[in-house]
Enzyme design. Structure first.
Site, PDB file in Angstrom:
ATOM      1  N   HIS A   1       0.864  -1.187   0.000  1.00  0.00           N
ATOM      2  CA  HIS A   1       0.000   0.000   0.000  1.00  0.00           C
ATOM      3  C   HIS A   1       0.895   1.230   0.000  1.00  0.00           C
ATOM      4  O   HIS A   1       2.131   1.120  -0.055  1.00  0.00           O
ATOM      5  CB  HIS A   1      -0.938  -0.037   1.207  1.00  0.00           C
ATOM      6  CG  HIS A   1      -0.233  -0.297   2.515  1.00  0.00           C
ATOM      7  ND1 HIS A   1       0.648   0.605   3.074  1.00  0.00           N
ATOM      8  CD2 HIS A   1      -0.247  -1.368   3.352  1.00  0.00           C
ATOM      9  CE1 HIS A   1       1.122   0.128   4.206  1.00  0.00           C
ATOM     10  NE2 HIS A   1       0.610  -1.086   4.405  1.00  0.00           N
TER      11      HIS A   1
ATOM     12  N   GLY B   1       1.940   3.124   2.247  1.00  0.00           N
ATOM     13  CA  GLY B   1       2.980   3.153   3.289  1.00  0.00           C
ATOM     14  C   GLY B   1       4.260   2.511   2.781  1.00  0.00           C
ATOM     15  O   GLY B   1       5.364   3.055   2.931  1.00  0.00           O
ATOM     16  N   HIS B   2       4.112   1.332   2.148  1.00  0.00           N
ATOM     17  CA  HIS B   2       5.294   0.657   1.579  1.00  0.00           C
ATOM     18  C   HIS B   2       5.923   1.515   0.478  1.00  0.00           C
ATOM     19  O   HIS B   2       7.148   1.595   0.364  1.00  0.00           O
ATOM     20  CB  HIS B   2       4.896  -0.695   0.984  1.00  0.00           C
ATOM     21  CG  HIS B   2       4.320  -1.677   1.961  1.00  0.00           C
ATOM     22  ND1 HIS B   2       2.994  -2.048   1.948  1.00  0.00           N
ATOM     23  CD2 HIS B   2       4.892  -2.372   2.967  1.00  0.00           C
ATOM     24  CE1 HIS B   2       2.776  -2.931   2.901  1.00  0.00           C
ATOM     25  NE2 HIS B   2       3.910  -3.154   3.544  1.00  0.00           N
TER      26      HIS B   2
ATOM     27  N   SER C   1      -1.548  -3.662   5.667  1.00  0.00           N
ATOM     28  CA  SER C   1      -2.090  -4.759   4.850  1.00  0.00           C
ATOM     29  C   SER C   1      -3.252  -5.421   5.578  1.00  0.00           C
ATOM     30  O   SER C   1      -4.183  -5.926   4.954  1.00  0.00           O
ATOM     31  CB  SER C   1      -0.999  -5.786   4.560  1.00  0.00           C
ATOM     32  OG  SER C   1       0.149  -5.152   4.018  1.00  0.00           O
TER      33      SER C   1
HETATM   34  P1  AMP Z   1       4.878  -5.208   6.396  1.00  0.00           P
HETATM   35  O1  AMP Z   1       4.738  -5.577   4.949  1.00  0.00           O
HETATM   36  O2  AMP Z   1       3.596  -4.883   7.071  1.00  0.00           O
HETATM   37  O3  AMP Z   1       5.742  -6.160   7.166  1.00  0.00           O
HETATM   38  O4  AMP Z   1       5.657  -3.832   6.408  1.00  0.00           O
HETATM   39  C1  AMP Z   1       6.849  -3.651   5.701  1.00  0.00           C
HETATM   40  C2  AMP Z   1       7.439  -2.309   6.037  1.00  0.00           C
HETATM   41  O5  AMP Z   1       6.509  -1.281   5.706  1.00  0.00           O
HETATM   42  C3  AMP Z   1       7.743  -2.160   7.530  1.00  0.00           C
HETATM   43  O6  AMP Z   1       8.959  -1.443   7.690  1.00  0.00           O
HETATM   44  C4  AMP Z   1       6.568  -1.367   8.018  1.00  0.00           C
HETATM   45  O7  AMP Z   1       6.837  -0.605   9.175  1.00  0.00           O
HETATM   46  C5  AMP Z   1       6.328  -0.459   6.833  1.00  0.00           C
HETATM   47  N1  AMP Z   1       4.954   0.069   6.858  1.00  0.00           N
HETATM   48  C6  AMP Z   1       3.805  -0.633   6.972  1.00  0.00           C
HETATM   49  N2  AMP Z   1       2.741   0.192   7.031  1.00  0.00           N
HETATM   50  C7  AMP Z   1       3.233   1.451   6.944  1.00  0.00           C
HETATM   51  C8  AMP Z   1       2.635   2.761   6.954  1.00  0.00           C
HETATM   52  N3  AMP Z   1       1.318   2.931   7.052  1.00  0.00           N
HETATM   53  N4  AMP Z   1       3.457   3.825   6.860  1.00  0.00           N
HETATM   54  C9  AMP Z   1       4.800   3.670   6.770  1.00  0.00           C
HETATM   55  N5  AMP Z   1       5.418   2.467   6.753  1.00  0.00           N
HETATM   56  C10 AMP Z   1       4.652   1.379   6.846  1.00  0.00           C
END
Ligand code: AMP
Length: 280
Positions: A36, A38-39, A189
């Site tokens: 999304h 954020g990523h 996610s």
């Molecule tokens: P994940 O795929 O959820 O393991 O997240 C992968 C990376 O994306 C991690 O470093 C998370 O902290 C970062 N991340 C997830 N959601 C967000 C968000 N809303 N804003 C910024 N970084 C995010």
């Protein structure tokens, strides 16, 4: 154009060796996919800090507990590849579990310090072992100069930074501010699990944290204010794991006036566990 996808460590190293030969600085963005905004913010920040950006997509079985959502965790590789292309990624590393954990795999990276702060670790006791182990591998496999992690997972960011420093892995771990939906809900996610009704309620976590941060800045007791925020969320139908005010660098309990604090929360809405945090 979607970036090439490496499925094996050998393929990944083939590309990174060429980059290093050319003197290019590289960034890695570890993710579990279902990407999304954020990523994508992490990828863009990586682009700003390095010549080449690798995105890793791996739903890491070692960081899920037995009763957690490993089987139903959202997966969408085609969508992810299109999204990372738009954000400027140069390479995707998307290994199968056997590529990361061979049949005789026997090593675990375990930390004290920020990994034992009595926050996520209390409710997900194996989580940071799984994260530290996979991220150590990704750092060693990628040889990246810089790694982007979201502040959204605040305890995780501190754990990863500590791990890299302790293991002398020469990577700069950069924290990127949380990207939110228009109503304040931190992008995740796992938000896809929320029913329409739960989705409407979910921004209450961010609202409660903002309200509490404001009160603490005005002089209210941090612990009591965090407790009041937890009560407020419980009254709205959340099942609260914790709301805590902690030292922003060590995650220790607040002990002196004027220290920089972080408010950190985890709460369930139905069968979905949400986490969020905010600077005070
Ligand atoms: P994940 O795929 O959820 O393991 O997240 C992968 C990376 O994306 C991690 O470093 C998370 O902290 C970062 N991340 C997830 N959601 C967000 C968000 N809303 N804003 C910024 N970084 C995010």
């Amino acid at each position: 154009m979607t970036p090439p996808v490496a499925r094996t460590v050998a393929d990944l190293r083939h590309t990174t060796a060429l980059w290093r030969r050319d003197g290019l600085r590289t960034a890695v963005v570890p993710t579990m996919g279902a990407l999304h905004e954020g990523h994508l913010a992490l990828i863009r920040e990586g682009k700003a800090r390095a010549d080449r950006v690798m995105v890793t997509i791996f739903v890491n079985p070692k960081q899920f507990g037995a009763n957690e959502d490993l089987a139903r965790y959202p997966r969408n590789e085609a969508g992810d590849l299109a999204a990372v292309a738009g954000a400027g990624a140069d390479l995707v590393f998307a290994p199968q579990p056997l590529q990361m954990y061979g049949p005789n795999f026997a090593t675990t990276v375990t930390l004290d310090g920020p990994a034992k702060a009595d926050l996520e670790d209390r409710f997900r006791p194996h989580f940071f072992d799984g994260v530290a182990t996979v991220v150590a591998k990704l750092f060693i496999q990628s040889g990246a100069d810089v790694a982007m992690f979201g502040e959204k997972d605040y305890q995780q960011l501190l754990v990863v930074r500590r791990m890299a420093e302790d293991l002398d892995i020469p990577v700069d771990v950069v924290g990127v501010p949380t990207i939110r939906e228009a109503d304040g809900l931190a992008m995740s996610s796992r938000n896809a699990y929320l029913s329409p009704e739960e989705r409407k309620k979910a921004p209450a976590i961010h609202r409660a944290l903002r309200h509490a941060a404001g009160r603490i800045r005005e002089g209210a007791n941090p612990g009591a204010t965090a407790g009041a925020a937890a009560d407020e969320l419980a009254a709205q139908g959340f099942r609260v794991d914790y709301v805590a005010a902690r030292n922003a660098e060590t995650l220790a309990l607040p002990s002196k006036p004027g220290e920089t604090l972080r408010l950190i929360a985890a709460a369930w809405l139905g069968s979905t566990r949400l986490i969020d945090n905010i600077g005070v």
